[in-house]
Design a protein around this motif. Structure first.
Motif, short mmCIF file in Angstrom:
data_model
loop_
_atom_site.label_atom_id
_atom_site.label_comp_id
_atom_site.label_asym_id
_atom_site.label_seq_id
_atom_site.Cartn_x
_atom_site.Cartn_y
_atom_site.Cartn_z
N ILE A 24 0.84 -1.19 0.00
CA ILE A 24 0.00 0.00 0.00
C ILE A 24 0.88 1.24 0.00
O ILE A 24 1.89 1.31 0.71
N LEU A 25 0.53 2.22 -0.85
CA LEU A 25 1.24 3.50 -0.87
C LEU A 25 0.25 4.60 -0.55
O LEU A 25 -0.84 4.67 -1.12
N THR A 26 0.65 5.45 0.37
CA THR A 26 -0.16 6.61 0.72
C THR A 26 0.80 7.72 1.15
O THR A 26 2.01 7.52 1.16
N GLY A 27 0.30 8.88 1.48
CA GLY A 27 1.18 9.96 1.88
C GLY A 27 0.49 11.29 1.90
O GLY A 27 -0.73 11.39 1.69
N ASP A 28 1.26 12.35 2.16
CA ASP A 28 0.72 13.70 2.27
C ASP A 28 1.72 14.70 1.71
O ASP A 28 2.93 14.54 1.83
#
Length: 341
Positions: A6-10
């Motif tokens: 899973i890739l996520t971020g801000d």
């Protein structure tokens, strides 16, 4: 069994607020055990509309990382990494731009809406317009198959998968996996003024490090039902920001259902529901604020978390870039014999 990636971020444009927690951070805490999770400090992406103020982007790298750690993101289970220090992302972005047209980038609904909202007109920063290709590079470099996004961001995942299919077709093999957009059921938490988007710059957010006085002031200023003029009047729950926040943070769901029914039939004032919400938010934010303050005094630790995570991420993304370059049959200098053209 191999965990799904899973890739996520801000974007590193400012500290995070409780809307980030409700919309994404709470899910990331759950994903730590079930997924191999990469959490991207997206400073390069932040420059697409903040190139006039790079210092803002730079200083908020630590601020966002502090918020991650303060809410409970565990760097042993989640890799926190810095986008600008992963050269394979930029290299894949440039490569992917050869597989998409300007017209297709401009048709992306997310990009169109953002261009309109920001009033760019035709003065669109090229990095902003090309963001779908850059995001595709971010996702595919980690070979992520799960990407949590808001509903308005789903077209970006669709375009990522278009690029994946084009790359795979050109290579004649499945080099990159397609990704699935995971859209939270709760949707986006509105700003305290009732506007659809909560933001620090808009002055309608409650930060994860808000002081008790800031929390109290924000809740008191919160938009409710403008037609609920007297305590005895029936009140509207839908569109009432206080109840939006209670839905997100009040864990006593049966009591909350009774509170809504009471408000709807009349006899319950806005002050009572705001007092309940304030108590909940004070209790929720206090330990995060304290942990953040503690971590802020140990910034070398935070920097080491980012350095170590970025190094792990660099190994993963560099390997993917080499696979893509090889699969597309691009010239491999290290494989040449002397005298080859």
């Amino acid at each position: 069994m191999t965990k799904p990636v899973i890739l996520t971020g801000d974007r590193t444009t400012g500290p995070l607020h409780i809307g980030h927690y409700a919309g994404s951070l709470s899910n990331r805490l759950r994903y730590q055990d079930s997924h191999e999770q990469f959490l991207l400090l997206a400073d390069t992406q932040a420059l697409t509309d903040n190139a006039h103020d790079p210092d803002k982007v730079r200083r908020n790298v630590i601020e966002v990382a502090l918020d991650y750690l303060a809410v409970g993101i565990d760097p042993e289970r989640t890799t926190i990494c810095l986008q600008s220090h992963l050269p394979a992302l930029a290299e894949l972005s440039m490569l992917y731009l050869n597989f998409v047209t300007v017209a297709r980038l401009e048709r992306n609904p997310t990009i169109k809406d953002e261009i309109r909202a920001r009033g760019f007109g035709r003065n669109i920063p090229a990095g902003f317009l090309c963001y779908p290709a850059a995001q595709a590079a971010d996702i595919t470099a980690f070979k992520a198959t799960v990407v949590p996004v808001g509903e308005d961001q789903a077209p970006l995942i669709e375009q990522t998968n278009e690029l994946v299919r084009r790359i795979n077709a050109t290579a004649g093999a499945v080099v990159l996996p397609e990704a699935c957009a995971v859209i939270p059921k709760s949707g986006r938490l509105p700003g305290i003024d009732g506007k659809a988007k909560m933001s620090k710059s808009g002055g309608n957010a409650i930060s994860l490090s808000a002081s008790p006085d800031e929390i109290r002031s924000a809740v008191r200023a919160m938009f409710t039902d403008p037609n609920h003029l007297r305590v005895e009047d029936p009140g509207q729950v839908e569109g009432n920001v206080v109840f939006n926040y209670l839905d997100a943070f009040d864990e006593a769901k049966d009591d909350l259902a009774d509170l809504k029914a009471h408000y709807q039939r009349g006899g319950l004032g806005d002050g009572k529901i705001k007092a309940r919400l304030e108590d909940i938010l004070q209790a929720f934010i206090a330990p995060i604020r304290e942990q953040r303050a503690h971590l802020s005094e140990h910034r070398d630790h935070v920097l080491n978390v980012i350095r170590n995570g970025t190094e792990r991420a660099r190994e993963r993304t560099d390997a993917t870039k080499r696979e893509v370059v090889s699969a597309l049959g691009l010239f491999q200098l290290r494989e040449c014999n002397h005298g080859e053209a």
